[in-house]
Design an enzyme around this catalytic site. Sequence first.
Site, PDB file in Angstrom:
ATOM      1  N   ASP A 232       0.884  -1.160   0.000  1.00 52.80           N
ATOM      2  CA  ASP A 232       0.000   0.000   0.000  1.00 52.80           C
ATOM      3  C   ASP A 232       0.925   1.214   0.000  1.00 52.80           C
ATOM      4  O   ASP A 232       2.120   1.121   0.306  1.00 52.80           O
ATOM      5  CB  ASP A 232      -0.926  -0.013   1.220  1.00 52.80           C
ATOM      6  CG  ASP A 232      -2.127   0.909   1.010  1.00 52.80           C
ATOM      7  OD1 ASP A 232      -2.079   1.751   0.084  1.00 52.80           O
ATOM      8  OD2 ASP A 232      -3.120   0.790   1.753  1.00 52.80           O
TER       9      ASP A 232
HETATM   10  C1  BGC Z   1      -4.996   3.272   0.077  1.00 55.52           C
HETATM   11  C2  BGC Z   1      -5.105   2.265  -1.047  1.00 55.52           C
HETATM   12  C3  BGC Z   1      -4.932   2.968  -2.374  1.00 55.52           C
HETATM   13  C4  BGC Z   1      -3.603   3.689  -2.374  1.00 55.52           C
HETATM   14  C5  BGC Z   1      -3.319   4.437  -3.679  1.00 55.52           C
HETATM   15  C6  BGC Z   1      -3.762   4.143  -0.020  1.00 55.52           C
HETATM   16  O1  BGC Z   1      -3.841   5.206   0.872  1.00 55.52           O
HETATM   17  O2  BGC Z   1      -5.017   2.611   1.318  1.00 55.52           O
HETATM   18  O3  BGC Z   1      -6.341   1.611  -1.000  1.00 55.52           O
HETATM   19  O4  BGC Z   1      -5.046   2.057  -3.426  1.00 55.52           O
HETATM   20  O5  BGC Z   1      -3.576   4.633  -1.320  1.00 55.52           O
HETATM   21  O6  BGC Z   1      -4.132   5.554  -3.780  1.00 55.52           O
END
Ligand code: BGC
Length: 758
Positions: A232
């Site tokens: 993530d």
């Molecule tokens: C989120 C993810 C997301 C990623 C990219 C993170 O803060 O938890 O679900 O895909 O950012 O935007």
Amino acid sequence: MTADKIRELVAQMTLEEKAAMCSGADFWHTEAVERLGIPASMVSDGPHGLRKQDEQADHLGVNESIKAVCFPAGCGTAASFNRELLVKMGEALGNECQAEGVSVILGPAVNIKRSPLCGRNFEYYSEDPLVASEMAGALIHGIQSKNVGTSIKHFLANNQETRRMSSDSRVDERTLNEIYLAAFEGAVKKEKPWTVMCSYNKINGTYAAQNHLYLTETLREKWGFDGYVMSDWGAVNNRVEDLKAGLDLEMPGSNGVNDKLIVGAVLSGELDESIVDEAVEHILNIVFRYEENRDDKAVFDRDKDHEAARKVAEETIVLLKNEGVLPLSDKQKVAFIGKYAKTPRYQGGGSSHINSHKVTSALDATAGMDNVTYAQGFDDKEDKTDEKLFTEAVEAARNADVAVIFAGLPDKFESEGFDRSHMAMPSCQNELIEQIAKVQPNTVVVLHNGSPIEMPWIDKVKGVVETYLGGQAVGGAVCDILFGKVNPSAKLPETFPLRLEDNPSYLSYIGEGDVVEYREGIFVGYRYYDKKKMDVLFPFGYGLSYTTFAYSNLTVDKEQMKDTDILRVTVDVTNTGNVAGKEVVQLYVADKESTVIRPVKELRDFAKVELLPGETKTVTFMLDRRAFAYYSVRIHDWHVETGEFDIMIGKSSRDIVLTKTVTVESTVKLPFVYTTDTTLGDVKKDPRAWALAQELFKGGIFGEPPQSESEAANEAISEEMNEAMEGFLPLRGPISFTGKVTMADVQALVDKLNALEE
Ligand code: BGC
């Protein structure tokens, strides 16, 4: 590109190039290596629309992204219980990605709804792992059929937003396997997502990104995952250890800082270069899978996909209450009340936020209908009654035949990044509903929320329609349901408890500091409410229709089976009403007698059937051993106990209409290790073992038999007690009562008993 070709390519890369490949080139791209013809590959959020950012990048949904189409969020799509529908939605998303040059869309998000409070519940599917995994699997299937990858997320045990980057989810092994891993397992095994996104949090003390047990042993070795694992955004904290654990791609990248660490670790011998090679192979495999299957003709037709989003929304709206008030007729004077009739709340905040190319509200959908009026009623910017809006709305309701109040949670109530602190709607909205219900007997509430709310007014209104967060076309879909053009067919993929305090995680949710203990264990959602026989506001699997369904002829193809057999179950479902409709047929399995603590019943399959009035269809389910199994921590595997199981067909978890019993014989004997502490009761379970024990204790277990008559009478009265006392006595117990056996004798017996097990 074949695996061999990819390996050849990796062999030509320098260590620096390989290290660089293990993290993003920027916020949304993997690295390119021009000299070797390796292109950069773009990934984008996800999960219910395309959030492709051209300019300023962020992972919080702050900056602009391209105009796109917002489909209903996971909370709603799960409620459809319709796998085919999600395949279609996936196909639309996959096509959008092809048209926009996006290789992987970041979703679906399958984390279990442990508490109604989780800020991201709107993106997640269910409190039940089977529903989460099946619905996610269907979406993955659809997207990947267009040769675009998915990233099932957030792996693992990421069930709250509070301290999401440092919290430590302390979950026992059985619970992890039966609930939290299971939400991913089926989808990963069946649909092979191209990528998996690992979460920010720790699991039992180790960061998800650093967790070899889950990223490698479970995901790759047990489940056969063959894509790449990405972090993530910002979840990497120790690049070298993460790489060793199985985290292939760091996102969004570290401006080269971590690349240097990787290179350094290889040069110093701390990190085996083959680990870097493998990670790069995993990444390139997917980069080329996309590149070689580009669809140059794909067009992102936003209007077409808006219609697709509407179709999805029609099946995600749950009819929760209807005392003869719905559907509405064109002849009634209908007062639409509430801000969300004009500007619906149709999506949540954060990284999933879509820049919708258009939005259809309920007012847009009824434009031109003279019988529909509108009053705003409340503003959702702050929780304060606006007297003017309030009075206008109450008057509008009084003067109509029916009042339909479009209420729900404002944006600032639920979003990525923080959790809710309560389950209430803004009090100004609750007051408005109460007041309108007083002046208008035909009041319907249409809800817009991503997670359960309390409904203090539930007994005062005649109808409740849950739209969840229904996407940009929700207005058209909900009007079709309100006016009966579409028959509602969604069911709740989660329990709506009466109060937050009833939720099983209530006592330990969000934890103490970074420590979050999952003390409710496997008893999440209905598994808990059923076991405790608690009243709930609306149970798991519940939802109404404008028609009625009758169930008959439940059959099983065998009443006695081995745990290696497949059980075929059929049931007939008939539409007994006057309009066409769809029904979600739910199959639960209950272990009638178990030596381990189990839920009353668990959902093991479901099917959605469409039926014309009077029509009957036979629904078939095939159950394998997993449908009867629990996860045994003794063998670290799934296990079925010999015994009777109920096969239950339900309209919801609280409305079981047909049941059949089958006897399942286990083909696996759990190893039993005897010690001097093993109870006599446990020894008795194996007649061979008991015979050996009796040989040793032939003079009696509690010493000599009673002598006098009165003693004998006492003995007779307490026979049950005696039996229990004996049953709970450890093998070493008789030593002190009889004075005739020694510890050495008991140990010799223990050795003999263990020899029986070999
Ligand atoms: C989120 C993810 C997301 C990623 C990219 C993170 O803060 O938890 O679900 O895909 O950012 O935007």
